[in-house]
Structures are given as C-alpha cells and as structure tokens.
Write an enzyme that holds these catalytic residues in place. Structure first.
Site, PDB file in Angstrom:
ATOM      1  N   CYS A 150      -8.516   0.491  10.281  1.00 35.21           N
ATOM      2  CA  CYS A 150      -7.415   1.313  10.780  1.00 35.21           C
ATOM      3  C   CYS A 150      -6.977   2.316   9.720  1.00 35.21           C
ATOM      4  O   CYS A 150      -6.660   3.471  10.041  1.00 35.21           O
ATOM      5  CB  CYS A 150      -6.249   0.441  11.230  1.00 35.21           C
ATOM      6  N   THR A 209      -7.491  -2.645  -0.916  1.00 36.94           N
ATOM      7  CA  THR A 209      -8.028  -2.104   0.333  1.00 36.94           C
ATOM      8  C   THR A 209      -9.264  -1.290   0.004  1.00 36.94           C
ATOM      9  O   THR A 209      -9.295  -0.576  -1.004  1.00 36.94           O
ATOM     10  CB  THR A 209      -7.010  -1.225   1.087  1.00 36.94           C
ATOM     11  N   ARG A 232       1.654  -4.378   1.261  1.00 35.37           N
ATOM     12  CA  ARG A 232       1.991  -5.020   2.532  1.00 35.37           C
ATOM     13  C   ARG A 232       3.512  -5.170   2.594  1.00 35.37           C
ATOM     14  O   ARG A 232       4.118  -5.711   1.675  1.00 35.37           O
ATOM     15  CB  ARG A 232       1.310  -6.383   2.644  1.00 35.37           C
TER      16      ARG A 232
END
Length: 339
Positions: A150, A209, A232
């Site tokens: 995403c 990531t 996060r």
C-alpha cells in the site's frame, strides 16, 4: 463478460477487495477460501468497524455465501493447490493471505485451475511488482504478479511525477502508518521486532518498511535513490507519506505543485495518473481519506521547500481501500493484456 476471481484469505485486504469488487461491472467474485467458519465470514463482511456496514445483502446458504442474491463458493483449504478454482471458472486468483508470496507457493493457485495470480503484498522473490500509474505498461503476460505494498502504491506515483519532471537525485521517505493486524493490542511477544511488540494503541512505534526501496523495482530509474522507514501510530486506517528529496533540476514549490496537479487531472503522463494520484489544497486530516479509492493524494499545503532543490512532499492514502481498488485494477489489466 465479467472477470471471475477467487479470493484466498478473507482478512482486511481480502474483505475490502471483495467490497470494492461489488462496485465494478467487469469483475465478479466467484469463490472465497479462508479457514474461518462461513457464518463468521458473513458476519465480518456485514460489519466493519472502519468502513461501516456492507451495502447489500449477505446470507449463508448450504455452506456458501449469498451476496446480493449471487452465490459465492466458500472453502476452507490450507493448501491452495486443493482449491479447484477451475471448477468455478476462476480467471484470476487474488492471493490475500500474506503467506504465499513467492512464485513457487503462489503457483499452487494455477495448479488448482486459476489462469493467473495477483499477490496482495510485496513478493518475497523475483516475482514482478506492478503499480498502477507507474509501470503497468511493463507487464508482459506473466502469470503471477504482485501489487506491491500500500505504501509503495502511494509513494511510487508521486515519485514518478517528481522524478520525470524535475529529477530526483536522492531522497528519504517516512510513512506515518495506521495500525495493522500484525500489531499487539497490549505489550506482547515479538521476537524479531521488539518495538513492534509494544501496545499499538499506546505508542508511536518506529518500524522498518521496504516500500521506498521497492519503488526502484517498479521505477528502475530510482533504484538505489530512495530508502525509508515507518512510524506506526494509534489510528485504525489511513496513512501518510512524507517524501523528502534533492531535486536534479531546481524548481519552485509552486511549479512542483502544478506538475502534480496536472498529472492528477490526467493532463500529463498520457493520463496514466488519473484515478491514482489526487491533489488537494484543503485543510485535510487523515479521516478525510477513509474510503478513498485513490492511492496517493498530494497535500499541497502540507509540503515545504527549504531551497529550490530540497523539498518535502506529503501524500495521503487509505491503506486499505486505495490499495484494494488497485488490486482489482491490476486484475483487469493482466486479464485484458493482449501482448
């Protein structure tokens, strides 16, 4: 004739892909595989804490789902090779368990009768990744493909516009990312990622990531020029990318804004970014993008320029809805590929 898809894994992405498919005439879900009970499957489809109630009817009949009057075969197979997709005419399997992200493991869907497979996560081998608005034209008929992540779907379209207009010398990305299902509600064991085991609702958690590096796989001109990390945060959905870059060609922030706006409106890049990239000058916050089918909405007023070659760009994304819609766009693209 609608493209027939089977969904393996009815978690967050599997269910949002299903919901998105209900709004398309060109795609029909004919099968779902998950180990959960079919009654529970119906319940989770009907009610969603983030996206609200399902807009339609959901029933269970003879062990299958009946959605808006259409029967959808439900199975509970651990091994995709046993799914017998061929029996229900599946054209493309959507692999949404997060467990079968290599060519070897995903190929079991083809053994089961599917013609092609779309992975709903970054591949863990050389399986090619495709991002709409960036490299769909590089698809060459492969039978197993990945829709990347995403975050890559948010970052890559923005990076493409900036790089192909002004040039990116190098850059760093930070995604401020909503909570996902892998996190813990309270502190719990997480042997490989100690910080990731801390309570999701209590903390801002630094995390790794691969999204920025993956941009180099879908946009080879940027290979080795971008890297990044994640925070996060305790929100249920919608994330935001902060891309800070050194430009090769000096440009005013207004010129950068205009280039992104033109791309979002389909005036440039052969219209490839329309429906992918968005542009806003409104005073928006994260919940304003809940349910947004675009994968990258540039926030013109949130970005800043230090000099005419060093800028910070900000782009929002619904990490569930936007991504799931692009999974279906990839399904349609590979199905309609003529070579």
């Amino acid at each position: 004739m609608a493209i027939k898809i089977g969904i393996n894994g009815f978690g967050r992405i599997g269910r949002i892909v299903f919901r998105a498919a209900q709004h398309r005439d060109d795609i029909e879900v004919v099968g779902i595989n998950d180990l959960i009970d079919v009654e529970y499957m119906a319940y989770m489809l009907k009610y969603d804490s983030t996206h609200g109630r399902f807009d339609g009817t959901v029933e269970v009949k003879d062990g299958n789902l009946v959605v808006n009057g259409k029967t959808i075969r439900v199975t509970a197979e651990r091994d995709p090779a046993n799914l017998n997709w061929g029996a229900i005419g599946v054209d493309i399997a959507v692999e949404a368990t997060g467990l079968f992200l290599t060519d070897e493991t995903a190929r079991k869907h083809i053994t089961a009768g599917a013609k092609k497979v779309v992975l709903t996560g970054p591949s863990k081998d050389a399986t090619p990744m495709f991002v709409r608005g960036v490299n769909f034209n590089a698809y060459a008929g492969q039978d197993i493909v990945s829709n990347a992540s995403c975050t890559t779907n948010c970052l890559a379209p923005l990076a493409r516009v900036v790089h192909e207009t002004f040039g990116i010398k190098d850059g760093l990305m930070t995604t401020v990312h909503a909570t996902t299902a892998t996190q813990k509600t309270v502190d719990g064991p997480s042997a490989k990622d100690w910080r990731g085991g801390r309570g999701a609702s209590q903390n801002i958690i630094p995390s790794s990531t691969g999204a920025a590096k993956a941009v180099g796989k879908v946009l080879p001109a940027l290979n080795g020029k971008l890297t990044g990390m994640a925070f996060r945060v305790p929100t249920p959905n919608v994330s935001v990318v902060d891309l800070t870059v050194n430009l090769e060609k000096p440009a005013s922030y207004d010129a950068i804004k205009q280039a992104i706006k033109d791309a979002a409106e389909g005036k440039t890049f052969n219209g490839e970014l329309k429906g992918v990239l968005g542009y806003t000058e409104d005073a928006v916050v994260s919940t304003d993008f809940n349910g947004c089918a675009l994968t990258s909405v540039f926030d013109a007023d949130a970005g800043i320029a230090l000099t005419d070659s060093f800028v910070k760009l900000v782009s929002w994304y619904d990490n569930e809805t936007g991504y799931s819609n692009k999974v279906l766009d990839l399904v349609a693209h590979i199905y309609n590929y003529k070579g």
